[in-house]
Design a protein around this motif. Structure first.
Motif, PDB file in Angstrom:
ATOM      1  N   LEU A  37      42.719  38.409  31.697  1.00 29.17           N
ATOM      2  CA  LEU A  37      41.940  38.969  30.577  1.00 29.17           C
ATOM      3  C   LEU A  37      42.571  38.494  29.288  1.00 29.17           C
ATOM      4  O   LEU A  37      43.736  38.789  29.009  1.00 29.17           O
ATOM      5  N   ASP A  38      41.795  37.759  28.499  1.00 30.36           N
ATOM      6  CA  ASP A  38      42.387  37.172  27.296  1.00 30.36           C
ATOM      7  C   ASP A  38      41.285  36.928  26.274  1.00 30.36           C
ATOM      8  O   ASP A  38      40.105  36.811  26.618  1.00 30.36           O
ATOM      9  N   LEU A  39      41.701  36.819  25.003  1.00 30.28           N
ATOM     10  CA  LEU A  39      40.766  36.416  23.948  1.00 30.28           C
ATOM     11  C   LEU A  39      40.261  35.007  24.215  1.00 30.28           C
ATOM     12  O   LEU A  39      39.182  34.631  23.764  1.00 30.28           O
ATOM     13  N   ASP A  40      41.071  34.221  24.932  1.00 27.50           N
ATOM     14  CA  ASP A  40      40.777  32.806  25.158  1.00 27.50           C
ATOM     15  C   ASP A  40      40.771  32.509  26.661  1.00 27.50           C
ATOM     16  O   ASP A  40      41.671  31.834  27.175  1.00 27.50           O
ATOM     17  N   PRO A  41      39.755  33.008  27.397  1.00 31.36           N
ATOM     18  CA  PRO A  41      39.794  32.889  28.866  1.00 31.36           C
ATOM     19  C   PRO A  41      39.679  31.451  29.351  1.00 31.36           C
ATOM     20  O   PRO A  41      40.083  31.148  30.470  1.00 31.36           O
ATOM     21  N   ALA A  42      39.180  30.550  28.485  1.00 32.08           N
ATOM     22  CA  ALA A  42      39.055  29.141  28.913  1.00 32.08           C
ATOM     23  C   ALA A  42      40.420  28.540  29.202  1.00 32.08           C
ATOM     24  O   ALA A  42      40.544  27.574  29.959  1.00 32.08           O
ATOM     25  N   ALA A  43      41.467  29.113  28.607  1.00 33.36           N
ATOM     26  CA  ALA A  43      42.823  28.586  28.819  1.00 33.36           C
ATOM     27  C   ALA A  43      43.523  29.259  30.006  1.00 33.36           C
ATOM     28  O   ALA A  43      44.712  29.005  30.245  1.00 33.36           O
ATOM     29  N   ALA A  44      42.817  30.101  30.746  1.00 32.74           N
ATOM     30  CA  ALA A  44      43.442  30.777  31.898  1.00 32.74           C
ATOM     31  C   ALA A  44      43.913  29.729  32.909  1.00 32.74           C
ATOM     32  O   ALA A  44      43.245  28.714  33.105  1.00 32.74           O
TER      33      ALA A  44
END
Ligand code: NAI
Length: 251
Positions: A37-44
């Motif tokens: 879970l992140d503001l920037d899920p593309a970088a998961a």
């Protein structure tokens, strides 16, 4: 150790960068299915389910936790790791900054844990691990707000461990020293002399170097593991001895 988390689902906030990314990758390697879970899920990290969530927004957190459980079927482990920093003494940070940092670092963990609780109660092996900081346990200069936020995370860890013992949910905390992550990279980039600043941060750690994100991730994995069923309400310092040792200056 591969397979230790087989069949379990973990959620890592702030898992798109630094310590959280190392935690997510480690849990995947040990058999968990992992949502970031992140503001920037593309970088998961590869092999994880990236879900956009802002831990300061209760509706966003609830929707993200629902999505994780809908997609992965269950939830066993929560790692409350998303955090932001602040520099300054009490004279320096305006009220809005206090609200913002406490909102992310403290209430963020509250919101995610609250949304996860009903699912964790159904898990045979439920664990919450919070990312604290050395700033919770020693006085660092120019870190009044950040330290207050991490002190609150430490106290919250113990209180939650007591509250949810009977639910079968263990709650623990890791306190990293200064760790080599993009966060510290940003901090160094702002310094007048980044190399000197880095050297000063390294020298502050008794073992003479920054903590590796992987070292923190391994401690988080230990606390999250079904193998740690008797460990709750505790803290692991991953700080090269910064909290507990009084060594002589290095030559
Ligand atoms: P980082 O800046 O590399 O990663 C933080 C992640 O959290 C980013 O992916 C960011 O997008 C996410 N995030 C920030 N605000 C968010 C929000 N409102 N909602 C959802 N995601 C959000 O930082 P790093 O160094 O990996 O730090 C992770 C944790 O470790 C933080 O809680 C930090 O306080 C703690 N910590 C870090 C230390 C260090 O020296 N790097 C030392 C001690 C503790």
């Amino acid at each position: 150790m591969s397979g230790e988390f087989d069949g379990l689902v973990a959620l890592v906030t702030g898992g798109a960068s630094g310590i959280g990314a190392a935690v997510a990758t480690t849990l995947v390697a040990r058999g968990a299915r992992v949502a970031v879970l992140d503001l920037d899920p593309a970088a998961a990290p590869e092999g994880t389910l990236g879900v956009r969530a802002d831990v300061t927004d209760d509706a966003s957190v609830r929707a993200a936790v629902d999505e994780v459980v809908r997609t992965l079927g269950r939830l066993d482990v929560v790692v409350n790791n998303a955090g932001i920093g602040a520099q300054g003494t009490v004279a320096d940070n305006p009220d809005d900054e206090w609200r913002r940092v406490l909102d992310v670092n403290v209430l963020g963990a509250v919101r995610v844990s609250r949304a996860a609780l009903p699912h964790l109660r159904r898990s045979p092996s439920a664990a919450i691990v919070n990312t604290g900081s050395i700033a919770a346990t020693v006085g660092l200069p120019q870190r009044a707000l950040y330290s207050a936020s991490k002190g609150a995370v430490l106290a919250l860890t113990r209180a939650m461990a007591a509250d949810h013992l009977a639910d079968g949910i263990r709650v623990n905390c890791v306190n990293p020293g200064t760790a080599d992550t993009p966060w510290i990279g940003r901090l160094l980039a702002k310094a007048d002399d980044p190399a000197a600043e880095r050297a000063a941060l390294e020298a502050r750690q008794p073992h003479g170097r920054l903590v590796r994100a992987q070292e923190v991730a391994d401690a988080v994995a230990y606390l999250a593991s079904p193998a740690s069923g008797s460990t709750t309400g505790t803290t692991i310092a991953v700080d090269g001895g910064m909290n507990d040792l009084r060594t002589r200056p290095r030559a």
